[in-house]
Write a protein that holds these residues in place. Structure first.
Motif, PDB file in Angstrom:
ATOM      1  N   SER A   1       0.837  -1.207   0.000  1.00 43.52           N
ATOM      2  CA  SER A   1       0.000   0.000   0.000  1.00 43.52           C
ATOM      3  C   SER A   1       0.867   1.251   0.000  1.00 43.52           C
ATOM      4  CB  SER A   1      -0.920   0.017   1.233  1.00 43.52           C
ATOM      5  OG  SER A   1      -0.136   0.133   2.396  1.00 43.52           O
ATOM      6  N   SER A   2       0.401   2.289  -0.678  1.00 40.49           N
ATOM      7  CA  SER A   2       1.109   3.562  -0.704  1.00 40.49           C
ATOM      8  C   SER A   2       0.343   4.559   0.159  1.00 40.49           C
ATOM      9  CB  SER A   2       1.212   4.071  -2.147  1.00 40.49           C
ATOM     10  OG  SER A   2      -0.086   4.345  -2.635  1.00 40.49           O
ATOM     11  N   ARG A   3       0.906   5.731   0.311  1.00 38.70           N
ATOM     12  CA  ARG A   3       0.246   6.745   1.136  1.00 38.70           C
ATOM     13  C   ARG A   3      -1.080   7.183   0.519  1.00 38.70           C
ATOM     14  NH1 ARG A   3       2.995  11.264   4.140  1.00 38.70           N
ATOM     15  NH2 ARG A   3       2.663  10.131   6.049  1.00 38.70           N
ATOM     16  N   GLN A   4      -1.238   6.998  -0.765  1.00 33.30           N
ATOM     17  CA  GLN A   4      -2.479   7.426  -1.405  1.00 33.30           C
ATOM     18  C   GLN A   4      -3.633   6.495  -1.020  1.00 33.30           C
ATOM     19  OE1 GLN A   4      -1.349   7.310  -5.472  1.00 33.30           O
ATOM     20  NE2 GLN A   4      -0.139   9.203  -5.381  1.00 33.30           N
ATOM     21  N   ASP A   5      -3.333   5.235  -0.719  1.00 34.17           N
ATOM     22  CA  ASP A   5      -4.374   4.282  -0.347  1.00 34.17           C
ATOM     23  C   ASP A   5      -4.856   4.481   1.090  1.00 34.17           C
ATOM     24  OD1 ASP A   5      -3.988   3.213  -2.833  1.00 34.17           O
ATOM     25  OD2 ASP A   5      -2.729   1.542  -2.132  1.00 34.17           O
ATOM     26  N   VAL A   6      -4.057   5.135   1.908  1.00 35.33           N
ATOM     27  CA  VAL A   6      -4.396   5.322   3.315  1.00 35.33           C
ATOM     28  C   VAL A   6      -5.446   6.430   3.415  1.00 35.33           C
ATOM     29  CG1 VAL A   6      -3.450   5.918   5.582  1.00 35.33           C
ATOM     30  CG2 VAL A   6      -2.084   4.601   3.964  1.00 35.33           C
ATOM     31  N   PRO A   7      -6.472   6.240   4.227  1.00 31.65           N
ATOM     32  CA  PRO A   7      -7.488   7.284   4.389  1.00 31.65           C
ATOM     33  C   PRO A   7      -6.885   8.575   4.955  1.00 31.65           C
ATOM     34  CG  PRO A   7      -8.239   5.201   5.338  1.00 31.65           C
ATOM     35  CD  PRO A   7      -6.828   5.022   4.935  1.00 31.65           C
ATOM     36  N   ALA A   8      -7.590   9.676   4.712  1.00 35.50           N
ATOM     37  CA  ALA A   8      -7.093  10.996   5.104  1.00 35.50           C
ATOM     38  C   ALA A   8      -6.906  11.097   6.619  1.00 35.50           C
ATOM     39  CB  ALA A   8      -8.055  12.075   4.608  1.00 35.50           C
ATOM     40  N   GLN A   9      -7.817  10.527   7.389  1.00 36.27           N
ATOM     41  CA  GLN A   9      -7.718  10.610   8.852  1.00 36.27           C
ATOM     42  C   GLN A   9      -6.440   9.917   9.350  1.00 36.27           C
ATOM     43  OE1 GLN A   9     -10.977   8.790  10.905  1.00 36.27           O
ATOM     44  NE2 GLN A   9     -10.331   9.543  12.913  1.00 36.27           N
ATOM     45  N   GLN A  10      -6.129   8.780   8.770  1.00 35.71           N
ATOM     46  CA  GLN A  10      -4.922   8.072   9.189  1.00 35.71           C
ATOM     47  C   GLN A  10      -3.666   8.848   8.797  1.00 35.71           C
ATOM     48  OE1 GLN A  10      -5.060   4.118   7.623  1.00 35.71           O
ATOM     49  NE2 GLN A  10      -6.353   3.351   9.289  1.00 35.71           N
TER      50      GLN A  10
ATOM     51  N   GLU B   1      -3.465  12.135   8.680  1.00 33.07           N
ATOM     52  CA  GLU B   1      -3.340  13.231   9.639  1.00 33.07           C
ATOM     53  C   GLU B   1      -2.764  12.723  10.958  1.00 33.07           C
ATOM     54  OE1 GLU B   1      -7.190  14.956  10.019  1.00 33.07           O
ATOM     55  OE2 GLU B   1      -7.236  15.655   7.952  1.00 33.07           O
ATOM     56  N   GLU B   2      -3.222  11.552  11.411  1.00 30.56           N
ATOM     57  CA  GLU B   2      -2.706  10.982  12.655  1.00 30.56           C
ATOM     58  C   GLU B   2      -1.216  10.671  12.527  1.00 30.56           C
ATOM     59  OE1 GLU B   2      -5.042   7.571  13.638  1.00 30.56           O
ATOM     60  OE2 GLU B   2      -6.864   8.742  13.986  1.00 30.56           O
ATOM     61  N   THR B   3      -0.836  10.146  11.380  1.00 27.77           N
ATOM     62  CA  THR B   3       0.559   9.808  11.149  1.00 27.77           C
ATOM     63  C   THR B   3       1.417  11.066  11.151  1.00 27.77           C
ATOM     64  OG1 THR B   3      -0.142   7.930   9.812  1.00 27.77           O
ATOM     65  CG2 THR B   3       2.143   8.633   9.579  1.00 27.77           C
ATOM     66  N   GLU B   4       0.931  12.111  10.494  1.00 32.45           N
ATOM     67  CA  GLU B   4       1.683  13.359  10.451  1.00 32.45           C
ATOM     68  C   GLU B   4       1.794  13.982  11.846  1.00 32.45           C
ATOM     69  OE1 GLU B   4      -0.239  15.759   7.526  1.00 32.45           O
ATOM     70  OE2 GLU B   4       0.453  14.522   5.862  1.00 32.45           O
ATOM     71  N   SER B   5       0.703  13.926  12.624  1.00 30.86           N
ATOM     72  CA  SER B   5       0.776  14.512  13.963  1.00 30.86           C
ATOM     73  C   SER B   5       1.734  13.700  14.843  1.00 30.86           C
ATOM     74  CB  SER B   5      -0.612  14.572  14.604  1.00 30.86           C
ATOM     75  OG  SER B   5      -1.119  13.275  14.835  1.00 30.86           O
ATOM     76  N   LEU B   6       1.753  12.388  14.686  1.00 29.51           N
ATOM     77  CA  LEU B   6       2.707  11.578  15.450  1.00 29.51           C
ATOM     78  C   LEU B   6       4.137  11.905  15.056  1.00 29.51           C
ATOM     79  CD1 LEU B   6       0.941   8.089  15.461  1.00 29.51           C
ATOM     80  CD2 LEU B   6       1.227   9.637  17.385  1.00 29.51           C
ATOM     81  N   GLU B   7       4.362  12.114  13.766  1.00 33.71           N
ATOM     82  CA  GLU B   7       5.700  12.479  13.301  1.00 33.71           C
ATOM     83  C   GLU B   7       6.114  13.836  13.857  1.00 33.71           C
ATOM     84  OE1 GLU B   7       5.475  12.294   9.069  1.00 33.71           O
ATOM     85  OE2 GLU B   7       5.499  10.095   9.029  1.00 33.71           O
ATOM     86  N   GLN B   8       5.183  14.773  13.904  1.00 30.37           N
ATOM     87  CA  GLN B   8       5.495  16.097  14.455  1.00 30.37           C
ATOM     88  C   GLN B   8       5.807  16.007  15.950  1.00 30.37           C
ATOM     89  OE1 GLN B   8       2.101  18.441  13.451  1.00 30.37           O
ATOM     90  NE2 GLN B   8       2.656  18.672  11.286  1.00 30.37           N
ATOM     91  N   MET B   9       5.038  15.188  16.660  1.00 29.87           N
ATOM     92  CA  MET B   9       5.308  15.021  18.091  1.00 29.87           C
ATOM     93  C   MET B   9       6.693  14.414  18.312  1.00 29.87           C
ATOM     94  SD  MET B   9       1.561  13.749  19.553  1.00 29.87           S
ATOM     95  CE  MET B   9       2.320  12.590  20.606  1.00 29.87           C
ATOM     96  N   ALA B  10       7.058  13.454  17.490  1.00 27.04           N
ATOM     97  CA  ALA B  10       8.372  12.828  17.616  1.00 27.04           C
ATOM     98  C   ALA B  10       9.481  13.841  17.349  1.00 27.04           C
ATOM     99  CB  ALA B  10       8.486  11.644  16.663  1.00 27.04           C
ATOM    100  N   LEU B  11       9.276  14.692  16.355  1.00 24.35           N
ATOM    101  CA  LEU B  11      10.282  15.720  16.065  1.00 24.35           C
ATOM    102  C   LEU B  11      10.411  16.710  17.226  1.00 24.35           C
ATOM    103  CD1 LEU B  11       9.560  16.482  12.294  1.00 24.35           C
ATOM    104  CD2 LEU B  11      11.583  15.385  13.269  1.00 24.35           C
ATOM    105  N   ARG B  12       9.264  17.119  17.819  1.00 21.74           N
ATOM    106  CA  ARG B  12       9.318  18.030  18.968  1.00 21.74           C
ATOM    107  C   ARG B  12      10.068  17.408  20.142  1.00 21.74           C
ATOM    108  NH1 ARG B  12       3.857  18.522  20.023  1.00 21.74           N
ATOM    109  NH2 ARG B  12       3.116  18.440  17.914  1.00 21.74           N
ATOM    110  N   ARG B  13       9.789  16.151  20.405  1.00 19.38           N
ATOM    111  CA  ARG B  13      10.476  15.462  21.503  1.00 19.38           C
ATOM    112  C   ARG B  13      11.981  15.405  21.255  1.00 19.38           C
ATOM    113  NH1 ARG B  13       6.540  10.278  22.442  1.00 19.38           N
ATOM    114  NH2 ARG B  13       4.805  11.406  23.375  1.00 19.38           N
TER     115      ARG B  13
END
Length: 162
Positions: free
Chosen positions: A95-104, A106-118
């Motif tokens: 599966s590619s990022r295009q197959d993943v629903p929009a909500q997932q 957004e969650e993935t991006e927010s988790l990545e941002q939290m990891a970068l902040r930490r």
């Protein structure tokens, strides 16, 4: 010798003797003891012990081989089952990022941002720690302990007197 005694017992049974069956009489027992003492008894063949041990070793080897075979069979069956499960599953690995629903997404991006902040917070904390170490080093460490002990003593004195 023993055969003669057994023949004698058979004849007694046929004639209806009421003695205990299967046991030797006193006379027959004494006759057997005398015969064994006067004549040499039969011995087992010399190779019998070696043959028995060889057969036991063979059986043990065969048992080990069976155990290894059973273990290998179990491992192969488990591997085949795992491969079957991987093949039967829907294409999650492709599966590619295009197959993943929009909500997932957004969650993935927010988790990545939290990891970068930490990571940034850890980096800044580490820099502060290194700066503190450069300023004080071991001497600063002991001075800090000295200050804290002094404060503790003053507080204790104040608590006792009041």
């Amino acid at each position: 010798m023993i055969h003669n005694m057994e023949d004698g017992r058979k004849k007694q049974r046929q004639h209806g003797s009421d003695g205990p069956q299967g046991y030797l009489s006193e006379e027959e027992l004494m006759e057997l003891i005398g015969h064994v003492e006067s004549h040499e008894m039969l011995h087992a063949p010399k190779q019998l012990k070696g043959n028995i041990f060889a057969q036991i070793r063979q059986e043990r080897r065969a048992a080990r081989k069976r155990q290894v075979f059973v273990y290998r069979a179990k491992v192969l069956i488990a591997m085949a089952a795992a491969l079957a499960v991987l093949i039967m599953m829907p294409g999650q690995g492709t599966s590619s990022r295009q197959d993943v629903p929009a909500q997932q997404q957004e969650e993935t991006e927010s988790l990545e941002q939290m990891a970068l902040r930490r990571q940034k917070n850890r980096d800044s904390d580490w820099k502060k720690y290194l700066e503190d170490q450069e300023r004080g080093g071991i001497r600063g460490f002991f001075e800090d302990i000295n200050q804290r002990m002094g404060q503790f003593g003053k507080k204790l004195y104040y608590d006792i007197t009041t």
